[in-house]
Structures are given as structure tokens and as C-alpha cells.
Design a protein around this motif. Structure first.
Motif, mmCIF file in Angstrom:
data_model
loop_
_atom_site.group_PDB
_atom_site.id
_atom_site.type_symbol
_atom_site.label_atom_id
_atom_site.label_comp_id
_atom_site.label_asym_id
_atom_site.label_seq_id
_atom_site.Cartn_x
_atom_site.Cartn_y
_atom_site.Cartn_z
ATOM 1 N N SER A 85 -34.544 63.000 99.055
ATOM 2 C CA SER A 85 -35.529 61.991 98.678
ATOM 3 C C SER A 85 -36.883 62.696 98.606
ATOM 4 O O SER A 85 -37.127 63.660 99.337
ATOM 5 N N SER A 86 -37.770 62.224 97.720
ATOM 6 C CA SER A 86 -39.046 62.912 97.576
ATOM 7 C C SER A 86 -40.067 62.054 96.840
ATOM 8 O O SER A 86 -39.736 61.017 96.271
ATOM 9 N N PHE A 87 -41.285 62.540 96.839
ATOM 10 C CA PHE A 87 -42.372 61.911 96.110
ATOM 11 C C PHE A 87 -42.422 62.497 94.701
ATOM 12 O O PHE A 87 -41.867 63.576 94.452
ATOM 13 N N TYR A 88 -43.094 61.794 93.792
ATOM 14 C CA TYR A 88 -43.209 62.295 92.426
ATOM 15 C C TYR A 88 -44.523 61.865 91.792
ATOM 16 O O TYR A 88 -45.158 60.906 92.205
ATOM 17 N N GLY A 89 -44.884 62.595 90.752
ATOM 18 C CA GLY A 89 -46.005 62.247 89.892
ATOM 19 C C GLY A 89 -45.593 62.588 88.469
ATOM 20 O O GLY A 89 -44.886 63.574 88.256
ATOM 21 N N TYR A 116 -32.882 58.588 98.028
ATOM 22 C CA TYR A 116 -31.438 58.711 97.828
ATOM 23 C C TYR A 116 -30.729 57.948 98.933
ATOM 24 O O TYR A 116 -30.831 58.291 100.104
ATOM 25 N N VAL A 117 -30.005 56.907 98.530
ATOM 26 C CA VAL A 117 -29.342 56.018 99.474
ATOM 27 C C VAL A 117 -27.981 56.572 99.871
ATOM 28 O O VAL A 117 -27.642 56.633 101.052
ATOM 29 N N PHE A 123 -32.999 54.770 94.634
ATOM 30 C CA PHE A 123 -33.983 53.744 94.282
ATOM 31 C C PHE A 123 -35.339 54.418 94.183
ATOM 32 O O PHE A 123 -35.631 55.335 94.940
ATOM 33 N N ARG A 124 -36.156 53.935 93.265
ATOM 34 C CA ARG A 124 -37.527 54.424 93.154
ATOM 35 C C ARG A 124 -38.477 53.238 93.252
ATOM 36 O O ARG A 124 -38.184 52.156 92.762
ATOM 37 N N ILE A 125 -39.600 53.506 93.848
ATOM 38 C CA ILE A 125 -40.700 52.547 93.815
ATOM 39 C C ILE A 125 -41.955 53.345 93.508
ATOM 40 O O ILE A 125 -42.198 54.398 94.093
ATOM 41 N N SER A 148 -27.659 59.954 90.037
ATOM 42 C CA SER A 148 -27.911 61.330 89.647
ATOM 43 C C SER A 148 -26.672 62.195 89.905
ATOM 44 O O SER A 148 -25.973 62.021 90.908
ATOM 45 N N PHE A 149 -26.418 63.114 88.975
ATOM 46 C CA PHE A 149 -25.318 64.056 89.068
ATOM 47 C C PHE A 149 -25.896 65.463 89.166
ATOM 48 O O PHE A 149 -26.622 65.894 88.280
#
Length: 151
Positions: A85-89, A116-117, A123-125, A148-149
């Protein structure tokens, strides 16, 4: 001020160096809701490209539709899962297909978190700031569900 900017730059470089080894070398995501779009996304290490259909509601009950393509930078992985799981821009080009944006170009800037569940289910928010010539800046939440694969 300069010290703060330098500190942020150093933290981002350290994060990128650490995170590089944590992200999958190659990954393909099928995105089922609007973040970044309903479509496909290819990620290589910390960068991804995406393309698809993007519906959004600038006002309640009124959907505006776009075609959307762009790039995303992933950073600060927060867990030890196979895909962290991570942050994004991100930055995206949008082409309006309906309403006042029909046949108009727009630019979107996004930020958020991907969680990542289970295995590839995530899920993304996030939030997007969307701008187009002659239009007011629009800011909207961008929830999503994807799978995602890793390869």
C-alpha cells in the motif's frame, strides 16, 4: 524556508531510494471505478501510466464524462505485503465528452492513498483538482476499486 524545501527534497529522495525495492517491477491494474479512471494502468516500479473513461459529479446528480490518460508516481510504501500500500501523486490529460466539457481539454492533478486489502484487490481514496480553459477549478474526491496483477 529554504531549509524546509531542502528537507522535503531529501526526504523524497530517501523515500524513492527505499521504496524502489519495495514496488513490483511490473504490474497491470484493472480499474473498476473512477480513480484514476475505468480502464487499465501499467506500473513499473514507482511510476505508472493509465488510460480510460472518467465519470465525475461536479454537482449532485449530474455526471460529466471524460476520456483520461496520465502518469502517477507512487511513494512511501507502508506495509510488507507482496504489493505494498502506498501514497501517490499524478498528472492527467482529460478530454471532455459531455456537458460543458464536451470536446474541451482539461488537466487533472491528483493525490491520495492506495490500500491493498487482499492479494491484488485494492481501494484508493484521493482527490483531484481539475482545470480547463475558461472554467472554474473543480476539486472532487476520487474513490476506486481495482485489481492488480504483478508480473
Amino acid at each position: 524556508m529554504q531549509k524546509n524545501v531542502l528537507l522535503v527534497v531529501l526526504l523524497l529522495i530517501a523515500s524513492a531510494t527505499f521504496a524502489q525495492s519495495k514496488f513490483p517491477e511490473n504490474q497491470l491494474s484493472i480499474n473498476g471505478f473512477r480513480n484514476p479512471s475505468i480502464g487499465l494502468e501499467y506500473q513499473r516500479n514507482q511510476f505508472s501510466i493509465h488510460a480510460g473513461y472518467y465519470p465525475t459529479n461536479f454537482e449532485s446528480g449530474v455526471t460529466t464524462e471524460f476520456l483520461k490518460a496520465g502518469i502517477t508516481y507512487w511513494f512511501l510504501p507502508v506495509d510488507e505485503k507482496e504489493i505494498p500500500s502506498s501514497f501517490y501523486g499524478g498528472l492527467s490529460y482529460l478530454r471532455g465528452t459531455t456537458r460543458v466539457y464536451k470536446d474541451e481539454n482539461a488537466l487533472g492533478v491528483e493525490a491520495g492513498f492506495r490500500w491493498y486489502v487482499w492479494k491484488g484487490l485494492n481501494f484508493r481514496i484521493g482527490v483531484i483538482a481539475l482545470t480547463a480553459e475558461g472554467k472554474d477549478l473543480k476539486i472532487n474526491p476520487t474513490p476506486s476499486i481495482s485489481y492488480s496483477f504483478k508480473f
